[in-house]
Scaffold this motif. Sequence first.
Motif, mmCIF file in Angstrom:
data_model
loop_
_atom_site.group_PDB
_atom_site.id
_atom_site.type_symbol
_atom_site.label_atom_id
_atom_site.label_comp_id
_atom_site.label_asym_id
_atom_site.label_seq_id
_atom_site.Cartn_x
_atom_site.Cartn_y
_atom_site.Cartn_z
ATOM 1 N N GLN A 148 0.826 -1.205 0.000
ATOM 2 C CA GLN A 148 0.000 0.000 0.000
ATOM 3 C C GLN A 148 0.860 1.256 0.000
ATOM 4 O OE1 GLN A 148 -2.688 0.279 3.306
ATOM 5 N NE2 GLN A 148 -3.594 2.197 2.612
ATOM 6 N N GLY A 149 1.875 1.254 0.855
ATOM 7 C CA GLY A 149 2.759 2.408 0.900
ATOM 8 C C GLY A 149 3.566 2.561 -0.376
ATOM 9 N N PHE A 150 3.992 1.427 -0.946
ATOM 10 C CA PHE A 150 4.748 1.476 -2.190
ATOM 11 C C PHE A 150 3.899 2.053 -3.309
ATOM 12 C CE2 PHE A 150 6.242 -0.457 -6.139
ATOM 13 C CZ PHE A 150 7.568 -0.093 -6.106
ATOM 14 N N TRP A 151 2.632 1.611 -3.392
ATOM 15 C CA TRP A 151 1.741 2.119 -4.431
ATOM 16 C C TRP A 151 1.460 3.603 -4.251
ATOM 17 C CZ3 TRP A 151 0.107 0.529 -8.985
ATOM 18 C CH2 TRP A 151 -0.991 1.187 -9.571
ATOM 19 N N ARG A 152 1.303 4.015 -3.006
ATOM 20 C CA ARG A 152 1.011 5.419 -2.752
ATOM 21 C C ARG A 152 2.177 6.313 -3.166
ATOM 22 N NH1 ARG A 152 -0.327 4.702 2.010
ATOM 23 N NH2 ARG A 152 1.608 5.258 3.062
ATOM 24 N N GLU A 153 3.386 5.822 -2.980
ATOM 25 C CA GLU A 153 4.569 6.611 -3.299
ATOM 26 C C GLU A 153 5.019 6.429 -4.751
ATOM 27 O OE1 GLU A 153 6.409 8.711 -1.600
ATOM 28 O OE2 GLU A 153 5.366 8.595 0.311
ATOM 29 N N ARG A 154 4.362 5.513 -5.447
ATOM 30 C CA ARG A 154 4.874 5.111 -6.749
ATOM 31 C C ARG A 154 4.928 6.268 -7.729
ATOM 32 N NH1 ARG A 154 2.895 -0.453 -9.692
ATOM 33 N NH2 ARG A 154 4.601 -0.624 -11.174
ATOM 34 N N ALA A 155 3.963 7.172 -7.628
ATOM 35 C CA ALA A 155 3.952 8.296 -8.547
ATOM 36 C C ALA A 155 5.019 9.322 -8.201
ATOM 37 C CB ALA A 155 2.573 8.973 -8.554
ATOM 38 N N GLY A 156 5.573 9.228 -7.011
ATOM 39 C CA GLY A 156 6.576 10.195 -6.572
ATOM 40 C C GLY A 156 7.949 9.902 -7.149
ATOM 41 N N ARG A 157 8.736 10.937 -7.212
ATOM 42 C CA ARG A 157 10.079 10.778 -7.753
ATOM 43 C C ARG A 157 10.968 9.933 -6.854
ATOM 44 N NH1 ARG A 157 11.797 16.809 -9.941
ATOM 45 N NH2 ARG A 157 10.214 16.982 -11.587
ATOM 46 N N SER A 158 10.717 9.938 -5.549
ATOM 47 C CA SER A 158 11.604 9.228 -4.630
ATOM 48 C C SER A 158 11.641 7.737 -4.932
ATOM 49 C CB SER A 158 11.173 9.461 -3.175
ATOM 50 O OG SER A 158 9.842 9.030 -2.974
ATOM 51 N N VAL A 159 10.472 7.114 -5.174
ATOM 52 C CA VAL A 159 10.433 5.693 -5.486
ATOM 53 C C VAL A 159 11.037 5.428 -6.859
ATOM 54 C CG1 VAL A 159 8.910 3.725 -5.929
ATOM 55 C CG2 VAL A 159 8.511 5.190 -3.956
ATOM 56 N N GLY A 160 10.780 6.308 -7.807
ATOM 57 C CA GLY A 160 11.366 6.146 -9.140
ATOM 58 C C GLY A 160 12.880 6.161 -9.091
ATOM 59 N N TYR A 161 13.439 7.113 -8.344
ATOM 60 C CA TYR A 161 14.886 7.155 -8.193
ATOM 61 C C TYR A 161 15.390 5.920 -7.451
ATOM 62 C CZ TYR A 161 15.466 11.930 -9.926
ATOM 63 O OH TYR A 161 15.518 13.045 -10.720
ATOM 64 N N GLY A 162 14.630 5.450 -6.461
ATOM 65 C CA GLY A 162 15.029 4.264 -5.717
ATOM 66 C C GLY A 162 15.115 3.044 -6.607
ATOM 67 N N LEU A 163 14.105 2.853 -7.479
ATOM 68 C CA LEU A 163 14.101 1.705 -8.384
ATOM 69 C C LEU A 163 15.233 1.794 -9.412
ATOM 70 C CD1 LEU A 163 10.262 1.316 -9.009
ATOM 71 C CD2 LEU A 163 11.741 -0.213 -7.680
ATOM 72 N N ALA A 164 15.445 2.986 -9.951
ATOM 73 C CA ALA A 164 16.540 3.164 -10.910
ATOM 74 C C ALA A 164 17.885 2.885 -10.251
ATOM 75 C CB ALA A 164 16.513 4.584 -11.474
ATOM 76 N N THR A 165 18.021 3.312 -9.010
ATOM 77 C CA THR A 165 19.248 3.042 -8.264
ATOM 78 C C THR A 165 19.418 1.550 -8.024
ATOM 79 O OG1 THR A 165 19.049 5.191 -7.140
ATOM 80 C CG2 THR A 165 20.536 3.587 -6.160
ATOM 81 N N GLY A 166 18.304 0.849 -7.777
ATOM 82 C CA GLY A 166 18.354 -0.595 -7.580
ATOM 83 C C GLY A 166 18.875 -1.324 -8.810
ATOM 84 N N VAL A 167 18.485 -0.865 -9.999
ATOM 85 C CA VAL A 167 18.984 -1.463 -11.245
ATOM 86 C C VAL A 167 20.499 -1.316 -11.327
ATOM 87 C CG1 VAL A 167 18.959 -1.287 -13.757
ATOM 88 C CG2 VAL A 167 16.822 -1.104 -12.471
ATOM 89 N N LEU A 168 20.998 -0.139 -10.974
ATOM 90 C CA LEU A 168 22.438 0.089 -11.019
ATOM 91 C C LEU A 168 23.158 -0.716 -9.943
ATOM 92 C CD1 LEU A 168 22.429 3.908 -11.751
ATOM 93 C CD2 LEU A 168 23.262 2.101 -13.253
ATOM 94 N N ILE A 169 22.524 -0.896 -8.782
ATOM 95 C CA ILE A 169 23.122 -1.735 -7.736
ATOM 96 C C ILE A 169 23.319 -3.154 -8.261
ATOM 97 C CG2 ILE A 169 22.680 -2.849 -5.505
ATOM 98 C CD1 ILE A 169 21.301 -0.237 -4.639
#
Length: 278
Positions: A132-153
């Motif tokens: 629920q929290g992930f979905w709520r934040e999904r539209a935000g830039r913070s989660v987008g940057y987090g996922l992109a960072t995860g790909v690079l990790i």
Amino acid sequence: ILVAAFVHASWNFLAKRAGGGAVFVWLFAALSAAFYLPVAVAICLWQQPHVGGVEVLFLAGSAVLHLFYFLLLQRGYGHGDLSVVYPVARGSGPVLATAAAVAILGERPTAAALAGAALIIAGVFVVSGGLQGFWRERAGRSVGYGLATGVLIAGYTVWDKVSVSTLLLPPILVDYCSNLGRTVLLTPYAMRRRGEIRSLWGRCRKEVIWVALLTPLSYILVLTAMVFTPVSYVAPAREVSVLIAVAMGTGLLSEGQAGRRMLAAGVIVIGIVLLAQN
């Protein structure tokens, strides 16, 4: 890995508190290159590793991957909380790193280890707010940057695993060249922002120095573990740092939701125990 996790969470806390940014990345990378130069030279003289064309390619590639990782991470911290960006980045990273290790490196983790990795990852996403929290934040830039960072990790984890275990490059050399490469690549940008550098140094000198010391140390410990340990074990085990980072974010930075996020600790600890059953 556990020591590296504590050190990693600590430098991320300091980076978040300092405000981050590309100038911050350049400044602490340059200091890291200066601080660790004697150690890198001593290790190379002692071990005398072979550095040919393939090795140079992997060292350069590591520098580029880590550069984009640090820049995305700092942008994420500029848009979101430490206790959101960090868990999303660290949670998505091991999923992809383990999958890549199985598909590309031919690693075959046991069923118990895979179950442990799944529990660690599940705990990480509970810490970040659950579905629920992930979905709520999904539209935000913070989660987008987090996922992109995860790909690079995931990318630099598998890439550097080859460097230290197949090409037999010393971990200190891999990390040092990454710091030196980031410094060189960002220098033209930094030189156009000398005023920002002076301002940042005046405001956050202690944070910059500590990040410059702790960032290489945390990754050198991880690279050393990867010399003799499969990526599919190392990558998920690193995520215990999420607990430390969440505790710092909710406690020291007052980001809230401490109770629910810390409840995930039990799930992650069980996952680490299973992960060790290889």
